[in-house]
Design a protein around this motif. Structure first.
Motif, PDB file in Angstrom:
ATOM      1  N   ARG A 105       0.853  -1.180   0.000  1.00 50.93           N
ATOM      2  CA  ARG A 105       0.000   0.000   0.000  1.00 50.93           C
ATOM      3  C   ARG A 105       0.888   1.229   0.000  1.00 50.93           C
ATOM      4  O   ARG A 105       1.986   1.222   0.572  1.00 50.93           O
ATOM      5  CB  ARG A 105      -0.906   0.019   1.238  1.00 50.93           C
ATOM      6  CG  ARG A 105      -1.980  -1.040   1.232  1.00 50.93           C
ATOM      7  CD  ARG A 105      -2.737  -1.087   2.542  1.00 50.93           C
ATOM      8  NE  ARG A 105      -3.459   0.160   2.809  1.00 50.93           N
ATOM      9  CZ  ARG A 105      -4.090   0.416   3.948  1.00 50.93           C
ATOM     10  NH1 ARG A 105      -4.067  -0.477   4.940  1.00 50.93           N
ATOM     11  NH2 ARG A 105      -4.745   1.554   4.116  1.00 50.93           N
ATOM     12  N   SER A 106       0.426   2.277  -0.650  1.00 49.38           N
ATOM     13  CA  SER A 106       1.186   3.525  -0.683  1.00 49.38           C
ATOM     14  C   SER A 106       0.299   4.689  -0.261  1.00 49.38           C
ATOM     15  O   SER A 106      -0.932   4.629  -0.380  1.00 49.38           O
ATOM     16  CB  SER A 106       1.754   3.780  -2.085  1.00 49.38           C
ATOM     17  OG  SER A 106       0.711   4.099  -2.993  1.00 49.38           O
ATOM     18  N   LEU A 107       0.935   5.717   0.220  1.00 52.99           N
ATOM     19  CA  LEU A 107       0.247   6.933   0.632  1.00 52.99           C
ATOM     20  C   LEU A 107       1.154   8.106   0.315  1.00 52.99           C
ATOM     21  O   LEU A 107       2.347   8.100   0.646  1.00 52.99           O
ATOM     22  CB  LEU A 107      -0.059   6.883   2.138  1.00 52.99           C
ATOM     23  CG  LEU A 107      -0.981   7.963   2.707  1.00 52.99           C
ATOM     24  CD1 LEU A 107      -2.356   7.900   2.050  1.00 52.99           C
ATOM     25  CD2 LEU A 107      -1.113   7.795   4.221  1.00 52.99           C
ATOM     26  N   ARG A 108       0.578   9.129  -0.345  1.00 52.27           N
ATOM     27  CA  ARG A 108       1.369  10.272  -0.784  1.00 52.27           C
ATOM     28  C   ARG A 108       0.845  11.566  -0.182  1.00 52.27           C
ATOM     29  O   ARG A 108      -0.309  11.627   0.265  1.00 52.27           O
ATOM     30  CB  ARG A 108       1.336  10.362  -2.316  1.00 52.27           C
ATOM     31  CG  ARG A 108       1.886   9.137  -2.998  1.00 52.27           C
ATOM     32  CD  ARG A 108       2.023   9.337  -4.490  1.00 52.27           C
ATOM     33  NE  ARG A 108       0.732   9.413  -5.190  1.00 52.27           N
ATOM     34  CZ  ARG A 108       0.004   8.366  -5.520  1.00 52.27           C
ATOM     35  NH1 ARG A 108       0.392   7.157  -5.176  1.00 52.27           N
ATOM     36  NH2 ARG A 108      -1.128   8.516  -6.182  1.00 52.27           N
ATOM     37  N   PRO A 109       1.660  12.633  -0.188  1.00 53.44           N
ATOM     38  CA  PRO A 109       1.180  13.924   0.305  1.00 53.44           C
ATOM     39  C   PRO A 109      -0.001  14.428  -0.519  1.00 53.44           C
ATOM     40  O   PRO A 109      -0.103  14.155  -1.720  1.00 53.44           O
ATOM     41  CB  PRO A 109       2.400  14.839   0.154  1.00 53.44           C
ATOM     42  CG  PRO A 109       3.571  13.922   0.065  1.00 53.44           C
ATOM     43  CD  PRO A 109       3.074  12.681  -0.599  1.00 53.44           C
ATOM     44  N   LEU A 110      -0.854  15.176   0.109  1.00 53.76           N
ATOM     45  CA  LEU A 110      -2.023  15.726  -0.591  1.00 53.76           C
ATOM     46  C   LEU A 110      -1.625  16.708  -1.675  1.00 53.76           C
ATOM     47  O   LEU A 110      -2.312  16.851  -2.680  1.00 53.76           O
ATOM     48  CB  LEU A 110      -2.946  16.406   0.429  1.00 53.76           C
ATOM     49  CG  LEU A 110      -3.638  15.482   1.429  1.00 53.76           C
ATOM     50  CD1 LEU A 110      -4.324  16.303   2.517  1.00 53.76           C
ATOM     51  CD2 LEU A 110      -4.633  14.574   0.733  1.00 53.76           C
ATOM     52  N   ASP A 111      -0.506  17.416  -1.470  1.00 51.66           N
ATOM     53  CA  ASP A 111      -0.102  18.476  -2.407  1.00 51.66           C
ATOM     54  C   ASP A 111       1.150  18.095  -3.183  1.00 51.66           C
ATOM     55  O   ASP A 111       1.999  18.941  -3.465  1.00 51.66           O
ATOM     56  CB  ASP A 111       0.133  19.784  -1.641  1.00 51.66           C
ATOM     57  CG  ASP A 111       1.150  19.613  -0.519  1.00 51.66           C
ATOM     58  OD1 ASP A 111       1.527  18.462  -0.226  1.00 51.66           O
ATOM     59  OD2 ASP A 111       1.557  20.633   0.066  1.00 51.66           O
ATOM     60  N   ALA A 112       1.298  16.816  -3.536  1.00 48.97           N
ATOM     61  CA  ALA A 112       2.495  16.348  -4.229  1.00 48.97           C
ATOM     62  C   ALA A 112       2.407  16.660  -5.718  1.00 48.97           C
ATOM     63  O   ALA A 112       1.952  15.833  -6.513  1.00 48.97           O
ATOM     64  CB  ALA A 112       2.687  14.848  -4.006  1.00 48.97           C
ATOM     65  N   ASP A 113       2.815  17.872  -6.106  1.00 51.57           N
ATOM     66  CA  ASP A 113       2.802  18.252  -7.516  1.00 51.57           C
ATOM     67  C   ASP A 113       4.063  17.792  -8.238  1.00 51.57           C
ATOM     68  O   ASP A 113       4.071  17.654  -9.461  1.00 51.57           O
ATOM     69  CB  ASP A 113       2.668  19.771  -7.642  1.00 51.57           C
ATOM     70  CG  ASP A 113       1.349  20.278  -7.085  1.00 51.57           C
ATOM     71  OD1 ASP A 113       0.344  19.545  -7.206  1.00 51.57           O
ATOM     72  OD2 ASP A 113       1.322  21.387  -6.511  1.00 51.57           O
ATOM     73  N   ASN A 114       5.140  17.590  -7.484  1.00 44.81           N
ATOM     74  CA  ASN A 114       6.411  17.153  -8.046  1.00 44.81           C
ATOM     75  C   ASN A 114       6.813  15.827  -7.401  1.00 44.81           C
ATOM     76  O   ASN A 114       6.268  15.440  -6.373  1.00 44.81           O
ATOM     77  CB  ASN A 114       7.492  18.212  -7.788  1.00 44.81           C
ATOM     78  CG  ASN A 114       7.166  19.533  -8.448  1.00 44.81           C
ATOM     79  OD1 ASN A 114       6.875  19.584  -9.640  1.00 44.81           O
ATOM     80  ND2 ASN A 114       7.204  20.614  -7.668  1.00 44.81           N
ATOM     81  N   PRO A 115       7.775  15.123  -8.009  1.00 43.98           N
ATOM     82  CA  PRO A 115       8.233  13.869  -7.410  1.00 43.98           C
ATOM     83  C   PRO A 115       8.717  14.078  -5.976  1.00 43.98           C
ATOM     84  O   PRO A 115       9.354  15.090  -5.657  1.00 43.98           O
ATOM     85  CB  PRO A 115       9.382  13.442  -8.332  1.00 43.98           C
ATOM     86  CG  PRO A 115       9.077  14.075  -9.642  1.00 43.98           C
ATOM     87  CD  PRO A 115       8.445  15.399  -9.308  1.00 43.98           C
ATOM     88  N   VAL A 116       8.397  13.132  -5.113  1.00 43.76           N
ATOM     89  CA  VAL A 116       8.767  13.233  -3.695  1.00 43.76           C
ATOM     90  C   VAL A 116       9.596  12.014  -3.300  1.00 43.76           C
ATOM     91  O   VAL A 116       9.503  10.943  -3.922  1.00 43.76           O
ATOM     92  CB  VAL A 116       7.520  13.321  -2.796  1.00 43.76           C
ATOM     93  CG1 VAL A 116       6.767  14.613  -3.056  1.00 43.76           C
ATOM     94  CG2 VAL A 116       6.613  12.108  -2.997  1.00 43.76           C
TER      95      VAL A 116
END
Length: 310
Positions: free
Chosen positions: A72-83
């Motif tokens: 499972r993955s979870l990303r930032p809400l405001d991830a406009d660029n690679p993190v």
């Protein structure tokens, strides 16, 4: 009566002989380093079953070798660029649910992996243990190639910063994560959380927490170490192969599961660049919120250079 005694003696002798042959075979097999297996087992990614879950996904990947990995993955809400990506291998019961323990990430993505084992989570009795033993042993050997297969997938994702995929081995996951990182240089850093340099000793300490009969601690730990292909997952030896990539080792000051001094020995076995940090309190567990918060604080600092928001 004499015939019964003779039959009983033969039965005991046969059982002892069988047990001895099994242990010798197990010892010999455990001494064979399984790197060739890792090379052939990974294969090529052929199936991607990815299901969106909010700002993330629940997914299953499979290679042409039959190897499969679920995560499972979870990303930032405001991830406009690679993190940056924090790839977490924790306890076998926590697995991919680890994404739920740290809350919504800010500035980095979390990917938590299930162990590649589809048998029962709790083994009840010797017959069931023997029935599932081959699958359990294979599942442990499948962890390093499964993690590399997941890295293949991450390299196809626009949200993942390819140069900053950090692998964190937590507790039971420490030896397997170390081996995976030593073999796959695309993993940019290795974090080892609440683990030990000597895996057989770590097993013995945890057996002692459950079994009072001291005479059984060493032999049981040794057999379990062989069953888990311990020499292949030699943390103290593998960690030296991570350099020049950074290694972060995190110990718990009141760790009731890791023998005293093992964190320091693990740090000593690593090469530069390396860092040693500590959390207050006991060993990490899902319900220990203070320990989890401390680890989240470290993760945010290391990945973003900022303080974690409370």
């Amino acid at each position: 009566m004499k015939k019964a005694l003779k039959a009983g003696a033969l039965l005991i002798a046969g059982a002892v002989t069988f047990a001895g042959m099994f242990l010798v075979t197990l010892w010999w097999d455990a001494r064979q380093i399984k790197d060739d297996y890792f090379d052939t087992r990974k294969g090529t990614l052929t199936i991607q079953d990815v299901n969106p879950e909010g700002i993330g996904e629940v997914a299953r990947l499979q290679s042409d070798s039959g190897l499969a990995v679920q995560f499972r993955s979870l990303r930032p809400l405001d991830a406009d660029n690679p993190v940056p990506v924090l790839l977490v291998l924790g306890g076998h019961r926590t697995g991919s649910k680890a994404v739920e323990l740290f809350g919504q990430p800010a500035g980095f993505a979390i990917v938590a992996v299930d162990y590649p084992y589809d048998g029962p989570a709790r083994i009840r009795g010797v017959p069931q243990a023997l029935r599932h033993l081959p699958a359990m042993r294979r599942a442990l050997l499948d962890i390093p190639p499964a993690l590399s297969l997941l890295v293949d997938w991450l390299h196809t994702q626009a949200w993942a910063e390819k140069e900053r995929i950090v692998l964190a081995g937590v507790s039971l996951g420490v030896p397997f994560a170390t081996t995976a990182a030593a073999r796959d240089e695309r993993l940019s850093e290795l974090w080892l959380v609440h683990g030990a340099a000597d895996n057989r000793l770590w097993l013995q300490a945890n057996i002692a927490r459950r079994i009072d009969f001291r005479a059984m601690h060493f032999p049981l730990a040794t057999i379990l170490h062989w069953l888990a292909n311990g020499p292949t997952f030699n943390t103290a030896a593998r960690i030296a192969d991570i350099a020049p990539r950074p290694v972060l080792i995190i110990g718990a000051r009141d760790d009731e599961r890791t023998p005293a001094g093992q964190t320091e020995k693990l740090f000593a076995a690593a090469r530069e660049p390396r860092e040693l940090r500590w959390t207050d309190g006991p060993h990490i567990e899902p319900g220990r919120r203070q320990v989890l918060d401390a680890l989240l604080e470290i993760a945010v600092q290391e990945l973003t250079g900022q303080e974690a928001s409370r």
